[in-house]
Design an enzyme around this catalytic site. Structure first.
Site, PDB file in Angstrom:
ATOM      1  N   ASP A 197      -9.114  -1.089  -9.619  1.00 22.99           N
ATOM      2  CA  ASP A 197      -9.747  -1.633  -8.410  1.00 22.99           C
ATOM      3  C   ASP A 197     -10.915  -0.727  -8.028  1.00 22.99           C
ATOM      4  O   ASP A 197     -11.984  -0.799  -8.635  1.00 22.99           O
ATOM      5  CB  ASP A 197      -8.704  -1.755  -7.291  1.00 22.99           C
ATOM      6  CG  ASP A 197      -9.291  -2.290  -5.994  1.00 22.99           C
ATOM      7  OD1 ASP A 197     -10.407  -2.825  -6.023  1.00 22.99           O
ATOM      8  OD2 ASP A 197      -8.631  -2.179  -4.933  1.00 22.99           O
ATOM      9  N   LYS A 230     -13.148  -7.819  -6.117  1.00 20.14           N
ATOM     10  CA  LYS A 230     -13.470  -7.999  -4.703  1.00 20.14           C
ATOM     11  C   LYS A 230     -14.931  -8.379  -4.600  1.00 20.14           C
ATOM     12  O   LYS A 230     -15.803  -7.506  -4.714  1.00 20.14           O
ATOM     13  CB  LYS A 230     -13.236  -6.691  -3.939  1.00 20.14           C
ATOM     14  CG  LYS A 230     -11.778  -6.308  -3.830  1.00 20.14           C
ATOM     15  CD  LYS A 230     -11.641  -4.968  -3.155  1.00 20.14           C
ATOM     16  CE  LYS A 230     -10.183  -4.616  -2.942  1.00 20.14           C
ATOM     17  NZ  LYS A 230      -9.999  -3.165  -2.810  1.00 20.14           N
ATOM     18  N   LYS A 244       0.879  -1.182   0.000  1.00 17.04           N
ATOM     19  CA  LYS A 244       0.000   0.000   0.000  1.00 17.04           C
ATOM     20  C   LYS A 244       0.908   1.221   0.000  1.00 17.04           C
ATOM     21  O   LYS A 244       1.852   1.294   0.795  1.00 17.04           O
ATOM     22  CB  LYS A 244      -0.877   0.017   1.258  1.00 17.04           C
ATOM     23  CG  LYS A 244      -2.052  -0.927   1.172  1.00 17.04           C
ATOM     24  CD  LYS A 244      -3.265  -0.266   0.544  1.00 17.04           C
ATOM     25  CE  LYS A 244      -4.424  -1.260   0.534  1.00 17.04           C
ATOM     26  NZ  LYS A 244      -5.434  -0.964  -0.464  1.00 17.04           N
ATOM     27  N   ASP A 253      -0.212  -0.321  -4.692  1.00 20.83           N
ATOM     28  CA  ASP A 253      -1.599   0.165  -4.672  1.00 20.83           C
ATOM     29  C   ASP A 253      -1.636   1.580  -4.111  1.00 20.83           C
ATOM     30  O   ASP A 253      -1.263   1.802  -2.957  1.00 20.83           O
ATOM     31  CB  ASP A 253      -2.455  -0.773  -3.806  1.00 20.83           C
ATOM     32  CG  ASP A 253      -3.933  -0.435  -3.885  1.00 20.83           C
ATOM     33  OD1 ASP A 253      -4.292   0.530  -4.593  1.00 20.83           O
ATOM     34  OD2 ASP A 253      -4.738  -1.134  -3.232  1.00 20.83           O
ATOM     35  N   GLU A 295      -2.029  -0.532  -8.896  1.00 20.50           N
ATOM     36  CA  GLU A 295      -3.484  -0.390  -8.740  1.00 20.50           C
ATOM     37  C   GLU A 295      -3.865   1.066  -8.539  1.00 20.50           C
ATOM     38  O   GLU A 295      -3.254   1.753  -7.704  1.00 20.50           O
ATOM     39  CB  GLU A 295      -3.932  -1.119  -7.466  1.00 20.50           C
ATOM     40  CG  GLU A 295      -4.310  -2.551  -7.650  1.00 20.50           C
ATOM     41  CD  GLU A 295      -4.620  -3.187  -6.293  1.00 20.50           C
ATOM     42  OE1 GLU A 295      -3.853  -4.075  -5.921  1.00 20.50           O
ATOM     43  OE2 GLU A 295      -5.605  -2.801  -5.631  1.00 20.50           O
TER      44      GLU A 295
HETATM   45 MG    MG Z   1      -6.674  -1.542  -4.295  1.00 27.79          MG
END
Ligand code: MG
Length: 329
Positions: A207, A229, A130, A156, A185
């Site tokens: 995403d 997801k 992240k 991401d 992402e």
């Molecule tokens: Mg993501």
């Protein structure tokens, strides 16, 4: 007639999650859904207010009033899948292929050479970070990380970075380093032209920005990977889109409760059978981001693979029995 019960929980993160959230407890609810006094299934409702979701109390109150949010809609869809397996007394994972996952690092300052050595020995080949807390520090870290470790890297940004910052970040990495990035992402908020430009630095993945892409109705896309997801997206719509645009899929949890994790893992193992060439390493092993609870302690993990849980449906039969469910009415 559909009846719904819920039970709120909190998850305690072990580290922060990039730019989106600090390490305060995360609140969600497990839900128990019953159809026609017979079928009963379980799912997780885990909002991310940081990403624009209504908080859990607002979600539950709206659901009580019959205004079902997209997250609640997915929870019901997933609970129905669980219910059908429970009715047949089948375990969701038995006989299905195991899914390989990336190793997730929410806060790169918490990773160490010793940890990475352990991750490599455990058999992981992909690591996801992240990003966006401090880009210049992260660039320095990444430079060293890529030099010292053989992993494929996923980044991401949660569309929280601006274009100039992103370009500066990417330009600070050498081409050989950028080649080790499998995809980035949501680098910046979705815009087809901007993303096309940015895709020259490293491949991109979609995403959280997916709704903007659906609306844009594009013929060619500036990304090749789709982060799916099941807790947050209409899965049939996503799979149709993925197929039409010939994309690779990464099924991930939504950093939610282990119940949500198991639903994501089940979808991933189904796709492994129905579209094996599209499925890349997934991101279901996220429960390690939180302190162990009674659910996560029931999941056995072997390196990057999660093995089946015990019980019917997605498992946890005894734990679901023990919960003091509250009727949503
Ligand atoms: Mg993501």
């Amino acid at each position: 007639m559909i009846k719904v019960w819920y039970n709120k929980y909190k998850l305690t993160p072990v580290t922060a999650f990039g730019s989106v959230a600090e390490n305060t407890d995360r609140i969600g609810a497990l839900v128990r859904v019953q159809w026609n006094d017979r079928l009963v299934g379980y799912a997780d409702l885990h909002p991310w207010p940081e990403l624009g979701d209504a908080d859990i109390d607002t979600q539950l109150e709206a659901w009580r009033l019959g205004k079902i949010s997209p997250l609640a809609e997915q929870a019901m869809w997933l609970a129905k899948r669980d219910a059908k397996l429970r009715e047949l007394k089948l375990n969701a994972f038995s006989g299905k292929p195991k899914i390989k996952n990336h190793f997730f690092i929410g806060d790169f300052t918490k990773s160490s050479d010793a940890l990475m050595e352990e991750v490599r020995r455990a058999g992981f080949s992909t690591v996801k970070f992240k990003m966006g807390r401090d880009l210049s520090e992260e660039a320095k870290f990444l430079y060293k990380f890529i030099k010292q470790n053989p992993f494929t890297v996923r980044l991401d940004f949660n569309a929280k970075t601006d274009v100039n910052e992103y370009v500066r970040f990417m330009a600070s990495l050498l081409p050989a380093e950028r080649e080790r990035i499998e995809f980035v992402e949501d680098p910046v908020p979705f815009d087809a032209d901007v993303w096309t430009e940015l895709s020259k630095f490293a491949p991109l993945a979609i995403d959280n920005e997916i709704d903007k892409v659906y609306k844009a109705n594009l013929k060619t896309l500036p990304f090749r990977h789709f982060i799916l997801k099941p807790a947050r997206q209409d899965v049939d719509k996503a799979l149709d889109f993925i197929d039409r645009h010939d994309l690779k899929v990464v099924v991930t949890s939504s950093l939610d409760h282990p119940v949500g994790v198991c639903h994501a893992m089940l979808l991933a193992s189904e796709l492994k059978m129905s579209m094996p060439s599209r499925l890349a390493d997934c991101g279901c092993l996220s429960f390690g981001s939180y302190r162990t609870n009674s659910f996560s302690s029931k999941i056995t993990v072997m390196g990057p693979y999660m093995t089946e849980t015990e019980g019917t449906g997605i498992g946890f039969d005894d734990l679901f029995q023990q919960i003091a469910w509250i009727n949503l009415r």
